[in-house]
Design a protein around this motif. Structure first.
Motif, PDB file in Angstrom:
ATOM      1  N   GLN A   1       0.830  -1.202   0.000  1.00 46.39           N
ATOM      2  CA  GLN A   1       0.000   0.000   0.000  1.00 46.39           C
ATOM      3  C   GLN A   1       0.869   1.258   0.000  1.00 46.39           C
ATOM      4  OE1 GLN A   1      -2.377  -0.059   3.545  1.00 46.39           O
ATOM      5  NE2 GLN A   1      -0.717   0.583   4.871  1.00 46.39           N
ATOM      6  N   TRP A   2       0.237   2.381  -0.387  1.00 49.32           N
ATOM      7  CA  TRP A   2       0.895   3.672  -0.386  1.00 49.32           C
ATOM      8  C   TRP A   2       0.903   4.237   1.030  1.00 49.32           C
ATOM      9  CZ3 TRP A   2       3.871   6.344  -3.529  1.00 49.32           C
ATOM     10  CH2 TRP A   2       4.073   7.694  -3.275  1.00 49.32           C
ATOM     11  N   VAL A   3       2.054   4.728   1.487  1.00 48.44           N
ATOM     12  CA  VAL A   3       2.184   5.320   2.813  1.00 48.44           C
ATOM     13  C   VAL A   3       2.440   6.809   2.639  1.00 48.44           C
ATOM     14  CG1 VAL A   3       3.518   5.329   4.950  1.00 48.44           C
ATOM     15  CG2 VAL A   3       3.126   3.178   3.730  1.00 48.44           C
ATOM     16  N   GLU A   4       1.552   7.630   3.181  1.00 44.22           N
ATOM     17  CA  GLU A   4       1.705   9.081   3.065  1.00 44.22           C
ATOM     18  C   GLU A   4       2.898   9.559   3.894  1.00 44.22           C
ATOM     19  OE1 GLU A   4       0.199  11.188   1.069  1.00 44.22           O
ATOM     20  OE2 GLU A   4      -1.145   9.680   0.273  1.00 44.22           O
ATOM     21  N   ALA A   5       3.553  10.608   3.402  1.00 49.94           N
ATOM     22  CA  ALA A   5       4.686  11.188   4.109  1.00 49.94           C
ATOM     23  C   ALA A   5       4.202  11.956   5.338  1.00 49.94           C
ATOM     24  CB  ALA A   5       5.441  12.132   3.179  1.00 49.94           C
ATOM     25  N   LYS A   6       5.088  12.129   6.298  1.00 47.03           N
ATOM     26  CA  LYS A   6       4.738  12.890   7.495  1.00 47.03           C
ATOM     27  C   LYS A   6       4.693  14.393   7.213  1.00 47.03           C
ATOM     28  CE  LYS A   6       6.228   9.547  10.830  1.00 47.03           C
ATOM     29  NZ  LYS A   6       7.107   8.505  10.703  1.00 47.03           N
ATOM     30  N   THR A   7       5.390  14.817   6.159  1.00 47.59           N
ATOM     31  CA  THR A   7       5.370  16.227   5.777  1.00 47.59           C
ATOM     32  C   THR A   7       4.130  16.485   4.907  1.00 47.59           C
ATOM     33  OG1 THR A   7       6.710  15.759   3.832  1.00 47.59           O
ATOM     34  CG2 THR A   7       7.873  16.448   5.822  1.00 47.59           C
ATOM     35  N   PRO A   8       3.605  17.709   4.941  1.00 52.23           N
ATOM     36  CA  PRO A   8       2.427  18.003   4.118  1.00 52.23           C
ATOM     37  C   PRO A   8       2.767  18.013   2.632  1.00 52.23           C
ATOM     38  CG  PRO A   8       3.224  19.994   5.181  1.00 52.23           C
ATOM     39  CD  PRO A   8       4.039  18.849   5.725  1.00 52.23           C
ATOM     40  N   ALA A   9       1.742  17.936   1.830  1.00 49.75           N
ATOM     41  CA  ALA A   9       1.920  17.968   0.379  1.00 49.75           C
ATOM     42  C   ALA A   9       2.482  19.320  -0.052  1.00 49.75           C
ATOM     43  CB  ALA A   9       0.590  17.716  -0.317  1.00 49.75           C
ATOM     44  N   ALA A  10       3.230  19.317  -1.137  1.00 50.71           N
ATOM     45  CA  ALA A  10       3.713  20.557  -1.748  1.00 50.71           C
ATOM     46  C   ALA A  10       2.710  20.951  -2.827  1.00 50.71           C
ATOM     47  CB  ALA A  10       5.095  20.341  -2.353  1.00 50.71           C
ATOM     48  N   TRP A  11       2.429  22.253  -2.918  1.00 44.53           N
ATOM     49  CA  TRP A  11       1.429  22.757  -3.857  1.00 44.53           C
ATOM     50  C   TRP A  11       2.103  23.550  -4.964  1.00 44.53           C
ATOM     51  CZ3 TRP A  11      -3.864  21.911  -3.266  1.00 44.53           C
ATOM     52  CH2 TRP A  11      -4.201  21.236  -2.097  1.00 44.53           C
ATOM     53  N   TYR A  12       1.649  23.333  -6.200  1.00 43.61           N
ATOM     54  CA  TYR A  12       2.198  24.003  -7.365  1.00 43.61           C
ATOM     55  C   TYR A  12       1.036  24.514  -8.226  1.00 43.61           C
ATOM     56  CZ  TYR A  12       6.451  21.495  -6.146  1.00 43.61           C
ATOM     57  OH  TYR A  12       7.536  21.005  -5.480  1.00 43.61           O
ATOM     58  N   THR A  13       1.273  25.617  -8.929  1.00 44.34           N
ATOM     59  CA  THR A  13       0.336  26.088  -9.937  1.00 44.34           C
ATOM     60  C   THR A  13       0.945  25.771 -11.291  1.00 44.34           C
ATOM     61  OG1 THR A  13      -0.426  27.868  -8.511  1.00 44.34           O
ATOM     62  CG2 THR A  13      -0.921  28.072 -10.850  1.00 44.34           C
ATOM     63  N   LEU A  14       0.205  25.042 -12.126  1.00 44.27           N
ATOM     64  CA  LEU A  14       0.673  24.687 -13.465  1.00 44.27           C
ATOM     65  C   LEU A  14       0.123  25.694 -14.463  1.00 44.27           C
ATOM     66  CD1 LEU A  14      -0.056  20.837 -13.436  1.00 44.27           C
ATOM     67  CD2 LEU A  14       1.951  22.046 -12.565  1.00 44.27           C
ATOM     68  N   TYR A  15       0.976  26.205 -15.330  1.00 42.29           N
ATOM     69  CA  TYR A  15       0.573  27.094 -16.416  1.00 42.29           C
ATOM     70  C   TYR A  15       0.990  26.462 -17.731  1.00 42.29           C
ATOM     71  CZ  TYR A  15      -0.480  31.073 -13.400  1.00 42.29           C
ATOM     72  OH  TYR A  15      -1.037  31.907 -12.473  1.00 42.29           O
ATOM     73  N   ALA A  16       0.099  26.512 -18.723  1.00 41.76           N
ATOM     74  CA  ALA A  16       0.414  25.985 -20.048  1.00 41.76           C
ATOM     75  C   ALA A  16      -0.294  26.831 -21.098  1.00 41.76           C
ATOM     76  CB  ALA A  16      -0.028  24.528 -20.167  1.00 41.76           C
ATOM     77  N   ASN A  17       0.322  26.937 -22.269  1.00 42.41           N
ATOM     78  CA  ASN A  17      -0.318  27.629 -23.376  1.00 42.41           C
ATOM     79  C   ASN A  17      -0.163  26.801 -24.646  1.00 42.41           C
ATOM     80  OD1 ASN A  17       2.350  28.041 -24.071  1.00 42.41           O
ATOM     81  ND2 ASN A  17       2.368  30.187 -23.549  1.00 42.41           N
ATOM     82  N   ASN A  18      -0.738  27.280 -25.707  1.00 43.65           N
ATOM     83  CA  ASN A  18      -0.677  26.632 -27.015  1.00 43.65           C
ATOM     84  C   ASN A  18      -1.175  25.186 -26.951  1.00 43.65           C
ATOM     85  OD1 ASN A  18       0.390  29.023 -28.068  1.00 43.65           O
ATOM     86  ND2 ASN A  18       2.462  28.399 -27.545  1.00 43.65           N
ATOM     87  N   THR A  19      -0.453  24.266 -27.564  1.00 40.67           N
ATOM     88  CA  THR A  19      -0.874  22.869 -27.649  1.00 40.67           C
ATOM     89  C   THR A  19      -0.965  22.222 -26.275  1.00 40.67           C
ATOM     90  OG1 THR A  19       0.178  22.693 -29.816  1.00 40.67           O
ATOM     91  CG2 THR A  19      -0.337  20.633 -28.693  1.00 40.67           C
TER      92      THR A  19
END
Length: 146
Positions: free
Chosen positions: A44-62
């Motif tokens: 099974q997957w074991v979550e890390a003790k540290t919180p998740a890191a958050w990112y904003t994804l930007y994309a253009n064109n195709t």
């Protein structure tokens, strides 16, 4: 030299497409990246003790049009260049966000055993291979001029 990042995570909302004042279209979405690990013994997957890191994804064109096909909850693998955006909010507090300018994105199986990636259809990209010669016309080191 441009920086490079590759990471996986879950989209936390549906992508939004907007247009800049100059008329350029872009798509953005938030991604949560957990740093857990797969426990082989417990299977099974074991979550890390540290919180998740958050990112904003930007994309253009195709890539922006491809990103529009994803949805909240999709588990993705993304590559791109990493940047940091800073601004002041309405209260005057300094805010920052980690930004990834997306180069590639693909759905992957969920860490919790979701739908296999084989069931997803990712748009194909038609790459043109340059017409390189297999043998050079002449060897530049055959008669060097020193």
């Amino acid at each position: 030299m441009e920086n490079f990042i590759a990471l996986d995570g879950n989209l936390v909302k549906d992508p939004e497409t907007n247009t800049t004042p100059k008329g350029y279209e872009y798509t953005r979405v938030r991604l949560a990246h957990s740093q857990g690990h797969w426990d082989k013994q417990a299977n099974q997957w074991v979550e890390a003790k540290t919180p998740a890191a958050w990112y904003t994804l930007y994309a253009n064109n195709t890539i922006g049009r491809q990103l529009q096909q994803f949805h909240k909850g999709d588990h993705v693998l993304v590559t791109g260049s990493l940047d940091m955006n800073e601004w002041q909010d309405k209260t005057g507090a300094k805010r920052t966000e980690m930004v990834i300018h997306v180069k590639t994105i693909a759905r992957t199986p969920s860490k919790q055993g979701g739908t296999p990636a084989a069931n997803y259809q990712t748009p194909a990209v038609n790459y043109q291979t340059p017409n390189y010669q297999t043998q050079p016309q002449s060897d530049p080191w055959e008669n060097p001029e020193f």
